[in-house]
Scaffold this motif. Sequence first.
Motif, PDB file in Angstrom:
ATOM      1  N   UNK A 139       0.259  -3.249   4.468  1.00 32.79           N
ATOM      2  CA  UNK A 139       0.673  -4.263   3.508  1.00 32.79           C
ATOM      3  C   UNK A 139       1.479  -3.582   2.400  1.00 32.79           C
ATOM      4  N   UNK A 140       2.598  -4.163   2.036  1.00 35.86           N
ATOM      5  CA  UNK A 140       3.480  -3.506   1.070  1.00 35.86           C
ATOM      6  C   UNK A 140       2.867  -3.431  -0.323  1.00 35.86           C
ATOM      7  N   UNK A 141       1.851  -4.239  -0.589  1.00 36.30           N
ATOM      8  CA  UNK A 141       1.185  -4.170  -1.888  1.00 36.30           C
ATOM      9  C   UNK A 141       0.386  -2.873  -2.040  1.00 36.30           C
ATOM     10  N   UNK A 142       0.212  -2.127  -0.923  1.00 42.99           N
ATOM     11  CA  UNK A 142      -0.601  -0.914  -0.940  1.00 42.99           C
ATOM     12  C   UNK A 142       0.215   0.343  -1.213  1.00 42.99           C
ATOM     13  N   UNK A 143       1.300   0.231  -1.937  1.00 40.88           N
ATOM     14  CA  UNK A 143       2.078   1.420  -2.269  1.00 40.88           C
ATOM     15  C   UNK A 143       1.237   2.357  -3.147  1.00 40.88           C
ATOM     16  N   UNK A 144       1.520   3.657  -3.015  1.00 39.82           N
ATOM     17  CA  UNK A 144       0.729   4.675  -3.705  1.00 39.82           C
ATOM     18  C   UNK A 144       1.651   5.550  -4.537  1.00 39.82           C
ATOM     19  N   UNK A 145       1.617   5.377  -5.853  1.00 49.07           N
ATOM     20  CA  UNK A 145       2.462   6.184  -6.734  1.00 49.07           C
ATOM     21  C   UNK A 145       2.119   7.664  -6.633  1.00 49.07           C
ATOM     22  N   UNK A 146       0.842   7.963  -6.346  1.00 45.20           N
ATOM     23  CA  UNK A 146       0.433   9.364  -6.271  1.00 45.20           C
ATOM     24  C   UNK A 146       0.994  10.083  -5.048  1.00 45.20           C
ATOM     25  N   UNK A 147       1.486   9.323  -4.054  1.00 47.50           N
ATOM     26  CA  UNK A 147       2.067   9.939  -2.865  1.00 47.50           C
ATOM     27  C   UNK A 147       3.579  10.073  -2.952  1.00 47.50           C
ATOM     28  N   UNK A 148       4.175   9.433  -3.950  1.00 48.99           N
ATOM     29  CA  UNK A 148       5.625   9.502  -4.122  1.00 48.99           C
ATOM     30  C   UNK A 148       6.040  10.886  -4.624  1.00 48.99           C
ATOM     31  N   UNK A 149       7.250  11.280  -4.272  1.00 47.51           N
ATOM     32  CA  UNK A 149       7.826  12.525  -4.779  1.00 47.51           C
ATOM     33  C   UNK A 149       9.217  12.193  -5.325  1.00 47.51           C
ATOM     34  N   UNK A 150       9.384  12.206  -6.642  1.00 45.69           N
ATOM     35  CA  UNK A 150      10.655  11.798  -7.255  1.00 45.69           C
ATOM     36  C   UNK A 150      11.864  12.571  -6.742  1.00 45.69           C
ATOM     37  N   UNK A 151      11.635  13.785  -6.264  1.00 46.75           N
ATOM     38  CA  UNK A 151      12.764  14.598  -5.780  1.00 46.75           C
ATOM     39  C   UNK A 151      13.279  14.122  -4.419  1.00 46.75           C
ATOM     40  N   UNK A 152      12.526  13.199  -3.775  1.00 48.03           N
ATOM     41  CA  UNK A 152      12.906  12.709  -2.446  1.00 48.03           C
ATOM     42  C   UNK A 152      13.730  11.432  -2.576  1.00 48.03           C
TER      43      UNK A 152
END
Length: 311
Positions: A139-152
């Motif tokens: 589900x797209x509501x389950x995005x995880x900011x802690x898994x994001x990498x701004x350099x990507x």
Amino acid sequence: MLTVEVADPACYGAAIWMVFGGGMRRAMAGRLAAILQSQRQGKVSFDGLFVARRGERIVGAVWGTEQPGRFATVWPARVMPSESPAVAKLLQQSVAKYLAGLDISIAQSLIATDAISDQRLLEEAGFQSVTNLEYLFLQTAQSRADLAQPELNGVPFAQTEDAAPDLIATYPGTLDCPEFDGLRPIQDVIAGYRDTGAFELSLWQRLEFNGQPIGVMILAPTPDFQHLEIVYLGLRPEMRNRGLGKAAVQLALAEAQKRGIDRLVLAVDQRNEPAIRSYSACGFLGYETRRLMVGRMRDAALISETAPTAT
């Protein structure tokens, strides 16, 4: 007297209904209508739709259809309960012979994991069981900011052909259907990716980390535009196991959210445990498992020459 022949337009609906299991017509009405409409629009071909008849009565059907990228999809033969297995074999060999006459390198069939009779039927027609594919959703509501990498970042390709060197760079050591490696030229592979879902060039992206190319992600809305599919996600070998796959999923989720799409979907080789662990960490859940059967057309051509007869 039994005859096997290419289906004529008058029996397209009945033949497709039988190919897809002959379930309740009301339950299958939407799927049947969509397939028949796609054929009328030239999106799919019924040239490889065969029926077995006894007189005017259809007692079996099978379908194999060519797709972009010198590729084909085959559905196992279905016959009425009163018919012998030899009728199903004759149908399967008929479609194998038809496909072998086309400019196709490989064909695939996706069957239920417990469909032993389908597996045996396809094996007798020259197919081999390769692996099981796990179909996952998030589900797209389950995005995880802690898994994001701004350099990507995902940088769209100017044209699909430009993806070729980046795709090739992600293939070494892949655990996702490695049997396909080298079977088709990259141009055919790209054509197959392009034919998946609703094509949008902006969703074909080179993944860059700190400005350096590290992989490829291809997304496509499903034909009904209800979901967004990760058609391909691959990283260069030296960039794996660094959380970048999870970060790429976050980019895909952001794209889905921007479009108002509530679900991300994908398929992954059951043997690809690192990818499955990564997807699970993102929150993906499984909803179906299918066995992947693959046939090389030159093998099918040899087998079709010794096709059985049925009466």
